[in-house]
Design a protein around this motif. Structure first.
Motif, PDB file in Angstrom:
ATOM      1  N   GLY A  52      -3.100  -2.583  -6.941  1.00 22.42           N
ATOM      2  CA  GLY A  52      -3.765  -1.319  -6.626  1.00 22.42           C
ATOM      3  C   GLY A  52      -5.122  -1.205  -7.286  1.00 22.42           C
TER       4      GLY A  52
ATOM      5  N   ILE B 128       2.230   1.716  -3.431  1.00 20.70           N
ATOM      6  CA  ILE B 128       1.168   2.167  -4.322  1.00 20.70           C
ATOM      7  C   ILE B 128       0.911   3.657  -4.145  1.00 20.70           C
ATOM      8  CG2 ILE B 128      -1.333   2.018  -4.734  1.00 20.70           C
ATOM      9  CD1 ILE B 128      -1.091  -1.014  -4.275  1.00 20.70           C
TER      10      ILE B 128
ATOM     11  N   ASP C 279       0.826  -1.208   0.000  1.00 19.45           N
ATOM     12  CA  ASP C 279       0.000   0.000   0.000  1.00 19.45           C
ATOM     13  C   ASP C 279       0.862   1.261   0.000  1.00 19.45           C
ATOM     14  OD1 ASP C 279      -2.340  -1.408  -0.094  1.00 19.45           O
ATOM     15  OD2 ASP C 279      -2.800  -1.232   2.044  1.00 19.45           O
TER      16      ASP C 279
ATOM     17  N   LEU D 162       2.281  -3.909  -8.962  1.00 23.27           N
ATOM     18  CA  LEU D 162       1.685  -2.921  -8.059  1.00 23.27           C
ATOM     19  C   LEU D 162       0.403  -2.349  -8.651  1.00 23.27           C
ATOM     20  CD1 LEU D 162       4.777  -0.882  -6.753  1.00 23.27           C
ATOM     21  CD2 LEU D 162       3.466  -2.650  -5.556  1.00 23.27           C
TER      22      LEU D 162
ATOM     23  N   ARG E  14      -8.409   1.305  -6.971  1.00 21.28           N
ATOM     24  CA  ARG E  14      -7.997   2.245  -5.916  1.00 21.28           C
ATOM     25  C   ARG E  14      -6.890   3.160  -6.411  1.00 21.28           C
ATOM     26  NH1 ARG E  14      -4.304   1.718  -1.492  1.00 21.28           N
ATOM     27  NH2 ARG E  14      -3.903  -0.421  -2.156  1.00 21.28           N
ATOM     28  N   LEU E  15      -5.918   2.600  -7.160  1.00 22.08           N
ATOM     29  CA  LEU E  15      -4.846   3.415  -7.713  1.00 22.08           C
ATOM     30  C   LEU E  15      -5.406   4.424  -8.708  1.00 22.08           C
ATOM     31  CD1 LEU E  15      -1.839   4.047  -8.015  1.00 22.08           C
ATOM     32  CD2 LEU E  15      -1.705   2.225  -9.718  1.00 22.08           C
TER      33      LEU E  15
END
Length: 415
Positions: free
Chosen positions: A351, A319, A316, A347, A354-355
């Protein structure tokens, strides 16, 4: 590297020659570039793309076939009304030796036109290899592959994707900090060892060209590519269909974008660089993967992310730093696509949405609304394909550098 020269010419955008020979070369180059980029297309599609008449296209295809640059096969779709159009594909005859030196291994590929990797070999290192050691490894691997190359393939050159600053003027490595290379004439060394012309460029610059031609960036003229590897994070940018190089060829060093004030000291001497805060080594360590088995990282990270708090916390955090770097890239470059390669692709996968939400919340609304995040479609061979483009560029510009074969008279008459 000029990305525009590596990409196919637009329909009708054929260069004008000073005489018929120049025009012929330009037409041959434009046709071969189109076939190369699409890997295979019908003669009818080639005719439409180039805007020339059928007899001229037939002559161009026959010329390219006689040079063993393309292969003409039967029609792929025989259900269309009218005469079936022959299918044209790139030939495997002419190949490039592509090289990617890294901290943990040197990877070598035999790459044919159309971005097809025919063979991939990885030679592991116990410590960062010197430039001379890489050349020695490449020489030995090519010698070992000679039975496979044989008479069926002709090496037209070598391309090297280097994790560092590579001079656009002569292909020398100005600095590859993780490899501890300074002012290494890698292209001259490779050329002398193999007896063929050699070119070199930054690895991520090679990567973005590969993605634009054959991967997640196809059809896009504004693409940013981020590569995460053993030597850190590199960036390559194509803007308005041209590779962003800068004055000396050193542009695109996204790995040295600031993502954390007062953070970890980077090898470059600055604090808080993207590649100092987001590292493959940290992910390998927490996942319990040895550097000799990096291919296991994705599965183990995914399992650990679901089951272990320490893995989730590290992933996290990385990210978050990746999102900060993406914000800078999107605001600065306004790309249509950002492609994540190497461990950054992992990653990005973890992610997920959300990324993307982080990016859209942090970046300016205009460019944030126009960009999409993609994982590299070419995987681990991305850099080899991009390195090969360096050496294929002269051939694509002027296919007449390859002599005509003995079959020309018969092929010219092909219907």
């Amino acid at each position: 590297m000029d990305a525009a020269r590596a990409m196919p010419a637009a329909s009708g955008a054929l260069a004008q020659g000073k005489n018929l020979d120049d025009l012929r070369r330009n037409n041959l180059g434009s046709a071969l570039a189109l076939i190369h980029a699409r890997r295979s297309l019908s003669r009818a599609d080639l005719t439409r793309a180039m805007g020339l008449n059928r007899s001229t296209i037939a002559s161009i295809v026959a010329d390219l076939e006689a040079r063993d640059l393309v292969v003409v096969g039967e029609a792929r779709d025989t259900k269309r009304i009218g005469r079936p159009s022959l299918e044209i594909s790139t030939s495997d005859r002419h190949v490039v030796i592509a090289v990617n030196p890294e901290l943990d291994a040197t990877t070598l590929g035999i790459v044919a036109m159309g971005g097809r990797v025919l063979r991939e070999v990885r030679f592991e290192h116990e410590r960062p290899p010197t430039a001379r050691e890489v050349v020695n490894v490449v020489t030995a691997l090519v010698a070992g592959l000679q039975p496979e190359l044989g008479q069926a393939h002709e090496i037209v050159g070598a391309g090297v994707a280097v994790p560092g600053l590579v001079s656009a003027a002569d292909g020398s490595v100005r600095l590859a900090a993780h490899l501890e290379w300074v002012d290494e004439p890698i292209t001259a060394m490779i050329s002398d060892a193999l007896g063929v012309p050699a070119w070199a460029a930054n690895d991520a610059s090679c990567g973005v060209v590969a993605e634009v031609l054959f991967g997640a960036g196809v059809g896009s003229g504004n693409v940013a590519y981020l590569n995460g590897g053993a030597s850190g994070i590199g960036g390559g940018i194509v803007a308005e269909s041209r590779l962003l190089q800068g004055r000396g060829g050193f542009g695109g060093e996204i790995g040295h974008t600031l993502v954390r004030s007062g953070g970890t000291i980077c090898r470059c001497g600055a604090a808080g660089c993207f590649e100092a805060e987001v590292t493959r080594d940290a992910l390998l360590e927490i996942a319990g993967v040895g550097v000799e088995n990096p291919h296991e990282l994705e599965a183990l990270l995914a399992q650990g992310y679901a089951d272990r708090d320490d893995v989730r916390a590290l992933v996290d955090l990385q990210i978050v730093h990746l999102g900060i770097a993406l914000r800078t890239i999107v605001n600065l470059m306004n790309p249509e696509v950002v492609v994540l390669g190497g461990f950054l692709g992992i990653l990005g996968q973890l992610g997920g949405e959300r990324l993307e939400r982080m990016l859209r919340a942090a970046a300016l609304p205009g460019p944030a609304g126009q960009v999409r995040l993609e994982r590299s479609q070419l995987g681990r061979v991305n850099l080899l394909i991009g390195a090969a483009e360096l050496a294929f560029r002269p051939l694509l510009s002027d296919p007449t550098v390859v002599p005509l074969g003995t079959r020309r008279a018969r092929l010219t008459d092909r219907p």
